[in-house]
Design an enzyme around this catalytic site. Structure first.
Site, PDB file in Angstrom:
ATOM      1  N   ASP A  36      27.831  22.313  36.431  1.00  0.00           N
ATOM      2  CA  ASP A  36      27.121  21.263  35.722  1.00  0.00           C
ATOM      3  C   ASP A  36      26.149  20.765  36.776  1.00  0.00           C
ATOM      4  OD1 ASP A  36      26.183  18.738  34.889  1.00  0.00           O
ATOM      5  OD2 ASP A  36      27.812  18.655  33.442  1.00  0.00           O
ATOM      6  N   HIS A  37      24.900  21.213  36.679  1.00  0.00           N
ATOM      7  CA  HIS A  37      24.028  21.010  37.849  1.00  0.00           C
ATOM      8  C   HIS A  37      23.776  19.531  38.146  1.00  0.00           C
ATOM      9  CE1 HIS A  37      20.724  20.666  34.918  1.00  0.00           C
ATOM     10  NE2 HIS A  37      19.996  20.150  35.891  1.00  0.00           N
ATOM     11  N   HIS A  69      26.283  16.944  31.013  1.00  0.00           N
ATOM     12  CA  HIS A  69      25.667  16.043  31.988  1.00  0.00           C
ATOM     13  C   HIS A  69      26.006  14.569  31.722  1.00  0.00           C
ATOM     14  CE1 HIS A  69      23.745  19.717  32.832  1.00  0.00           C
ATOM     15  NE2 HIS A  69      22.669  19.577  32.084  1.00  0.00           N
TER      16      HIS A  69
HETATM   17  C1  BG6 Z   1      19.783  21.646  31.221  1.00  0.00           C
HETATM   18  C2  BG6 Z   1      19.438  21.642  29.755  1.00  0.00           C
HETATM   19  O1  BG6 Z   1      21.168  21.749  31.404  1.00  0.00           O
HETATM   20  O2  BG6 Z   1      19.324  20.453  31.820  1.00  0.00           O
HETATM   21  C3  BG6 Z   1      17.966  21.453  29.544  1.00  0.00           C
HETATM   22  O3  BG6 Z   1      19.865  22.854  29.151  1.00  0.00           O
HETATM   23  C4  BG6 Z   1      17.466  20.239  30.292  1.00  0.00           C
HETATM   24  O4  BG6 Z   1      17.659  21.338  28.169  1.00  0.00           O
HETATM   25  C5  BG6 Z   1      17.924  20.267  31.737  1.00  0.00           C
HETATM   26  O5  BG6 Z   1      16.059  20.202  30.216  1.00  0.00           O
HETATM   27  C6  BG6 Z   1      17.592  18.983  32.452  1.00  0.00           C
HETATM   28  O6  BG6 Z   1      17.827  19.133  33.818  1.00  0.00           O
HETATM   29  P1  BG6 Z   1      17.057  18.254  34.894  1.00  0.00           P
HETATM   30  O7  BG6 Z   1      17.672  18.665  36.183  1.00  0.00           O
HETATM   31  O8  BG6 Z   1      15.613  18.609  34.763  1.00  0.00           O
HETATM   32  O9  BG6 Z   1      17.328  16.837  34.523  1.00  0.00           O
END
Ligand code: BG6
Length: 477
Positions: free
Chosen positions: A169-170, A232
């Protein structure tokens, strides 16, 4: 890296590897085998990655750094109909073991579509190397619901133990998200006030300005609830609400997060708002509505916005609402966690301070403008006693010279080190799906009237009503 010709590899993974190489953080002999369907040579793959690094890496391009990384890169084109594909992957890995001295250690990165997942895991598992360690990093989405997530887990478990599985979950790799734990648990002043006695409510916002970006095929099935809320948003909530872990090890942290997820009850239909964007203007540009995007069903009922009022039923948080929202094509890109405290019990200035006297808010800016700010009332200089809200700010850019790393840098490095603290455990993913399944189940046959917000705004009016009913409002921007 499975799915090596995809967007994620180009935009995030390779630039992250480059950033690690740039700082000398990769082990000597580090090597990558890219595996994907696209027919191309290693040389063509390396050249595509060079361009990707130039375009997306946060560091300047240095040919010595890139070439040292590129020396260990191989590319294998294969698909499921190709019987010998797996042999070619194995040959490439063995060649690298010999020439680069990788000692058989393998980190398999699965950046593949969900339908390919089971097959890749089984093939990787069947041939897992018994010399050295073997781990898998699994990209989201991890399933589509609880049943499919459990099915995937069963396949993974046939070959790998939980400590060999790293579910990404980045958001957990984001510096500011980790700082939330530092803020809460490295400072003595926050814990005593971090509870239902002093906190009025919490607001978590994950707002994006982008649309579906050519990912309609995936997004039509996912919607905001599966794309952002299930992972997230719930992780941000869990980190905000969790009890202090006894230490910062993977299981101690995850045990506390999962308790929060278990303590959440399903919000009733009145506590959830779905929305979908129509045409509008975002950052000065006219953009199409969701139903007009390429690959989207013109009558699509997929939500691009979700807001909910959630409760964590435990001693710390009972009756304290957590209002959360996530959406695409909103007015501004912003991810924030706002802890709004109760009003001072008896402000002696109320009559004269007027509008200016607002409750204290601790605002964690996850992105952009990473930092933390605390809203406090201060006296406006001069005669009389008027009070206005001012902000005490900590900005990463000002406090530290080192730039904020990309989430993937930290996560890839941690997976190599075998540290799963910033990855989600099987039981967390399951709890997250349970909540989402119950919410989606409650939508039933409802046919929302979409679109219901214009691109470039802050979402549907009903989301405002969700808070107005409680005498509150979303934080203004
Ligand atoms: C991803 C989603 O996990 O996270 C995308 O699949 C989204 O739809 C993205 O745009 C958002 O990541 P960040 O790091 O740009 O907030």
């Amino acid at each position: 890296m499975f799915g090596a010709s995809g967007d994620l590899t180009k935009r995030k993974l390779f630039p992250a590897l480059y950033a690690l190489a740039f700082r000398g953080l990769l082990p000597e002999g580090f090597a990558v085998v890219g595996v994907a369907r696209t027919e191309q040579s290693t040389r063509a793959f390396v050249s595509a990655m060079r361009n990707a690094v130039k375009e997306y890496a946060r560091d300047p391009y240095r040919s010595d750094v890139f070439e040292s990384l590129a020396g260990g890169v191989r590319y294998v084109a294969t698909d499921f109909s190709d019987e010998h594909g797996e042999d070619r992957v194995r040959d490439a890995l063995e060649e690298l073991d010999e020439t680069r001295g990788c000692a058989g250690n393998r980190l398999h990165y699965l950046a593949v579509p969900p339908q390919a997942f089971g097959k890749v895991i089984s093939e990787v598992g069947e041939r897992r190397n018994r010399n050295g360690w073997s781990r898998v990093i699994v990209e989201k989405p991890f399933g589509h619901d609880l049943t499919s997530a459990r099915r995937l887990s069963a396949i993974v478990k046939e070959w790998f133990t939980e400590d060999e599985v790293f579910r990404i979950d980045h958001y957990l790799g984001k510096e500011t998200v980790q700082n939330l734990m530092a803020l809460r648990f490295a400072n003595g002043i926050f814990e005593p006030i971090w509870n239902r006695q002093l906190v009025d409510h919490v607001q978590i916002t994950v707002a994006e300005t982008i649309g579906v970006e050519g990912r309609a095929g995936y997004y039509e099935q996912a919607g905001a609830i599966r794309d952002i809320f299930q992972n997230h948003l719930l992780q941000l909530l869990a980190l905000t609400a969790m009890e202090p872990p006894i230490d910062f090890t993977a299981d101690a942290v995850r045990n506390e997060k999962v308790k929060v997820l278990r303590a959440m009850h399903t919000p009733g239909p009145k506590s959830v708002v779905r929305g979908q964007y129509g045409r509008g203007w975002v950052e000065g540009e006219e953009v199409p509505g969701y139903r007009e995007e390429v690959g989207v069903d013109p009558r699509s009922l997929t939500e691009t916005y979700i807001a909910a009022k959630l409760f964590v039923d435990n001693w710390r948080w009972a009756d304290t609402p957590f209002y959360v929202r996530a959406g695409k094509r909103l007015a501004r890109r912003e991810t924030t966690i706002a802890i709004q405290f109760k009003r001072a019990p008896h402000p002696p200035f109320e009559a004269i301070a007027g509008e200016g006297l607002r409750p204290n808010v601790l605002l964690i800016h996850v992105q952009p403008d990473e930092g933390v700010s605390l809203a406090v009332g201060a006296k406006v200089p001069g005669a009389g006693m008027s009070i206005r809200t001012v902000h005490m700010d900590f900005l990463y850019g000002g406090a530290f010279r080192e730039g904020v790393p990309e989430a993937y840098e930290r996560l890839i490095l941690d997976a190599m080190l075998g540290d799963a603290t910033l990855f989600t455990r099987e039981d967390e993913v399951e709890e997250q799906w349970k909540l989402v399944d119950a919410m989606v189940g409650a939508w039933g046959r409802d046919r929302p009237s979409f679109p219901d917000y214009a691109a470039g705004t802050w979402g549907p009016a009903r989301a405002d009503e969700l808070l107005e009913r409680d005498g509150r409002s979303w934080r203004r921007h």
